[in-house]
Design a protein around this motif. Structure first.
Motif, mmCIF file in Angstrom:
data_model
loop_
_atom_site.group_PDB
_atom_site.id
_atom_site.type_symbol
_atom_site.label_atom_id
_atom_site.label_comp_id
_atom_site.label_asym_id
_atom_site.label_seq_id
_atom_site.Cartn_x
_atom_site.Cartn_y
_atom_site.Cartn_z
ATOM 1 N N UNK A 1 34.410 16.199 -32.833
ATOM 2 C CA UNK A 1 34.677 15.315 -31.715
ATOM 3 C C UNK A 1 36.167 14.962 -31.682
ATOM 4 N N UNK B 1 39.430 9.694 -32.546
ATOM 5 C CA UNK B 1 39.483 8.374 -31.906
ATOM 6 C C UNK B 1 40.826 7.693 -32.126
ATOM 7 N N UNK B 2 41.451 7.971 -33.274
ATOM 8 C CA UNK B 2 42.748 7.345 -33.569
ATOM 9 C C UNK B 2 43.801 7.749 -32.539
ATOM 10 N N UNK C 1 36.272 6.198 -17.135
ATOM 11 C CA UNK C 1 34.967 6.167 -17.816
ATOM 12 C C UNK C 1 34.262 4.875 -17.441
ATOM 13 N N UNK D 1 29.933 4.330 -17.537
ATOM 14 C CA UNK D 1 28.880 4.358 -18.540
ATOM 15 C C UNK D 1 29.213 5.341 -19.655
ATOM 16 N N UNK D 2 29.762 6.482 -19.287
ATOM 17 C CA UNK D 2 30.184 7.452 -20.292
ATOM 18 C C UNK D 2 29.139 8.466 -20.709
ATOM 19 N N UNK D 3 27.997 8.461 -20.029
ATOM 20 C CA UNK D 3 26.899 9.344 -20.451
ATOM 21 C C UNK D 3 27.339 10.807 -20.529
ATOM 22 N N UNK E 1 30.790 11.857 -19.991
ATOM 23 C CA UNK E 1 32.120 11.950 -20.607
ATOM 24 C C UNK E 1 32.044 11.923 -22.129
ATOM 25 N N UNK E 2 31.170 11.061 -22.666
ATOM 26 C CA UNK E 2 31.099 10.944 -24.129
ATOM 27 C C UNK E 2 30.543 12.202 -24.784
ATOM 28 N N UNK E 3 29.727 12.954 -24.049
ATOM 29 C CA UNK E 3 29.225 14.216 -24.594
ATOM 30 C C UNK E 3 30.388 15.190 -24.764
ATOM 31 N N UNK F 1 33.525 14.325 -24.986
ATOM 32 C CA UNK F 1 34.384 13.726 -26.017
ATOM 33 C C UNK F 1 33.864 14.071 -27.410
ATOM 34 N N UNK F 2 32.540 13.899 -27.609
ATOM 35 C CA UNK F 2 31.944 14.202 -28.915
ATOM 36 C C UNK F 2 32.096 15.678 -29.258
ATOM 37 N N UNK G 1 41.994 7.508 -21.548
ATOM 38 C CA UNK G 1 40.780 7.078 -20.862
ATOM 39 C C UNK G 1 40.999 5.735 -20.181
#
Lengths: 60, 177
Positions: A2, A5-6, A32, A34-36, A38-40, A42-43, A52
């Motif tokens: 993923x 994050x830093x 972004x 809810x991120x449903x 986008x976070x996939x 991102x991960x 973001x």
């Protein structure tokens, strides 16, 4: 792997006006909410290094 | 980024990247390893926690978004020496095999029961549709949620010994209603 994050730049506007201003300053920012989806991405590491623009604080 | 939020009723704070997944913050920063990672892409439901009472996949929530909100993890349902009724129901029905999906199943089921969900087979299956069990132990899981629904709130603690001893060993008439 993923995204790191830093290294992510996360903008959290408090008002719609601030959101518009930040988006103007960071035209490449990814909004972004809810991120449903986008976070996939991102991960999966597809958005590493991106900026973001978190619109969730604007919820009524 | 510094954020404050409530986890299992207690105020907690976190300092670090806002894009860190809630799942990782719970496990790594707050030492709450009950929440499990399954697929890491929001499909399996293993990492389900409650956010302001709603079941969400914690692998899809950047921690910045929980600022000022309430998070509940599986650790809130009971302790090893004092299980909650929903956990006891899972034990009684043999509803855990490998166990990875179990915390997510428990949290989704607890949200359902807190909303007053009934012991209805179809409704429980619809509710748990976002939680996958790769051991395919669904029948036992549904039965466990039904058992808990007949007994009441998932947050209620086990009754004190005195009352527990009084509990009738036979099933009450009409308890399936």
């Amino acid at each position: 792997m993923r995204g790191d994050a830093e290294a992510a730049n996360l903008l959290r506007p408090r008002t719609p006006a601030e959101a518009v201003r930040l988006f103007e300053e960071h035209k490449d920012a990814l909004p972004i909410a809810g991120g449903t989806d986008l976070m996939v991405a991102w991960n999966a590491g597809a958005l590493a290094g991106r900026t973001f623009l978190d619109l969730s604080p604007l919820r009524a | 980024m510094r954020i404050r939020f409530k986890v299992n009723g207690k105020p907690r704070s976190y300092s670090g990247p806002g894009m860190k997944r809630l799942l990782d913050v719970l496990r790594e920063d707050l030492s709450l390893p009950g929440t499990k990672e399954g697929c890491g892409e929001g499909e399996c439901g293993a990492c389900t926690v409650l956010l302001d009472g709603d079941a969400v996949a914690s692998c899809l929530v950047p921690v910045a978004q929980v600022a000022g909100r309430r998070v509940a993890t599986v650790e809130s349902l009971g302790r090893p020496d004092r299980l909650g009724p929903l956990q006891e129901a899972f034990l009684a029905e043999g509803a855990a095999q490998c166990g990875i999906c179990t915390p997510g199943m428990l949290m989704t089921a607890s949200a359902y029961l807190r909303r007053g969900g009934r012991a209805d087979d179809g409704a429980i299956r619809r509710e748990l549709a976002g939680n996958l069990c790769r051991c395919t132990g669904y029948q036992h899981i549904v039965r466990a949620v039904q058992r808990a629904a007949r007994r009441g709130s998932p947050t209620a603690r086990r009754r004190p010994a005195k009352q527990k001893a009084r509990r009738a060993p036979v099933r009450r008439a009409g308890s399936r209603a």
